[in-house]
Design an enzyme around this catalytic site. Structure first.
Site, mmCIF file in Angstrom:
data_model
loop_
_atom_site.group_PDB
_atom_site.id
_atom_site.type_symbol
_atom_site.label_atom_id
_atom_site.label_comp_id
_atom_site.label_asym_id
_atom_site.label_seq_id
_atom_site.Cartn_x
_atom_site.Cartn_y
_atom_site.Cartn_z
ATOM 1 N N ARG A 71 0.792 -1.253 -0.019
ATOM 2 C CA ARG A 71 -0.122 0.124 0.054
ATOM 3 C C ARG A 71 0.730 1.286 -0.114
ATOM 4 N NH1 ARG A 71 -2.228 -0.104 6.133
ATOM 5 N NH2 ARG A 71 -1.512 -2.254 6.695
ATOM 6 N N GLU A 252 3.297 -14.298 -4.548
ATOM 7 C CA GLU A 252 1.885 -14.569 -4.441
ATOM 8 C C GLU A 252 1.560 -15.644 -5.730
ATOM 9 O OE1 GLU A 252 -0.769 -10.979 -4.228
ATOM 10 O OE2 GLU A 252 0.908 -10.196 -4.897
#
Length: 392
Positions: A71, A252
């Site tokens: 973020r 991921e």
């Protein structure tokens, strides 16, 4: 209790935060805007945010997301206002545009497309997909799954609805990497199913700079992660369809999508390609295979010119984000278990830090998948392809 109290309170909080962070303290106060919002709420049970309010809320929601390690890039999020779209065909066109623009031939640009908020008397716009790009999981006669096991239930539901996989239409075999269609549902109306056009999905074949055998596994993955099943909660409004996308952290894909036993479960195959001894755990064959699989994914995306970040870099960026937030007088809330990567966790700076797991608004919240919200409900009998849908 005043039913307008809660949304007005959240609207006030958003407006005050917007004025403070954008240096608008000398601009007209929030009270006049709140009067407008109060009047709209009294008549319609909802209100329409200005684009500035929508954009600010969507970006701050990313900044507040406790499970996101990426973020630090929140100010770069581009917000697309799609609140006036109602027809499934229009919504699908906006989603394709989102994919093409955000993918940007690999030079990925963070983006969110926000559809209409929840409102009394107006049916919700919902997407059945948890991401805009996912691979099908086909249950086989022997109980195995061809493709992504995580998507097996949804794939089965789509097949019962009448979806025909692209491979079946072309007379070729189904594969482990057949892209699922997008499913759009408006309220209680039958879901509409749209196949993504080829130009909307960029995929990267996976190979290895030093171990050519890994390339023989035939692995590939899509370039863009575009989350589609979270609800944007901002300023007292809920936006149940607000798909957003950024770029992948390599782990991921390599350490979760490819490696998890409940997903593609590729560690044994990679270990065999590397000639590792799998007879005993103390050979650490899993760890060695996992590292090389991560090397392969990062290298393949780099070779393809697709933006990706490794887990060491992104966690260092997160610490920088935390330090900038502290200078602004804002605490960084986080779910530590989601920040640490699934590979070399203790070698990253976030492993040794402590965070309060506190979710504040604006934020993105998980919601029950639209196609699971009525368990036991019968499947729609009508084929979703009926009618003049694009890309059929």
């Amino acid at each position: 209790m005043d039913p307008l109290a809660a949304p007005l309170s959240e609207a006030r909080a958003l407006l005050e935060q917007l004025r403070q962070e954008r240096g608008l303290l000398d601009a007209p106060g929030v009270e006049a805007r709140l009067d407008e919002i109060r009047a709209e709420l009294a008549v319609a049970g909802t209100y329409r945010q200005t684009f500035d309010e929508l954009e600010f809320g969507a970006r701050i929601a990313w900044r507040n997301s406790v499970r996101c390690v990426g973020r630090s890039y929140w100010p770069t999020l581009e917000v697309v206002d799609a609140r006036d779209l109602r027809a499934p065909e229009e919504i699908f066109e906006a989603l394709v545009d989102h994919l093409v623009y955000s993918t940007n031939n690999g030079r990925i640009r963070p983006r969110i497309t926000v559809f209409a908020p929840r409102a009394p008397g107006r049916p919700d716009i919902r997407l059945w997909n948890d991401q805009l790009i996912r691979y099908a999981g086909y249950r086989q006669a022997d109980g195995s799954i061809l493709g992504d096991p995580q998507q097996a239930d949804l794939t089965g539901r789509l097949l019962r609805l009448g979806w025909i996989p692209p491979a079946d239409r072309g007379g070729v075999a189904r594969s482990r990497f057949d892209v699922l269609p997008l499913v759009i549902q408006i309220g209680a109306a039958p879901p509409r199913v749209f196949d993504l056009p080829p130009g909307a999905v960029l995929e990267v074949p996976i190979s290895h700079p030093d171990h050519a055998a890994i390339g023989y596994l035939g692995l590939r993955w899509h370039a863009l992660p575009a989350v589609a099943n979270m609800c944007l909660d901002s300023g007292g409004l809920l936006y149940p369809s607000a798909p957003f996308s950024g770029w992948y952290m390599g782990a991921e894909i390599a350490a979760r999508n490819f490696a998890d036993e409940g997903r593609y479960n590729q560690l044994p195959a990679v270990a065999d390609m590397l000639g590792l001894d799998r007879r005993r755990e103390e050979t650490l064959w899993r760890d060695r295979a996992l590292v090389e699989l991560n090397v392969a994914v990062l290298w393949s995306f780099q070779q393809a010119g697709v933006k990706m970040v490794d887990h060491h870099t992104v966690t260092r960026h997160f610490v920088g984000f935390e330090e900038r937030e502290e200078r602004k007088g804002r605490p960084t809330h986080a779910d530590w278990s989601w920040l640490i990567p699934p590979l070399s966790a203790s070698a990253t700076p976030v492993y040794h830090r402590h965070y309060e797991d506190l979710e504040i608004k604006p934020n993105y919240f998980y919601q029950e998948s639209a196609w699971r919200e009525a368990p036991g409900a019968p499947d729609y009998a009508e084929c979703p392809f009926r009618g003049s849908l694009p890309n059929r």
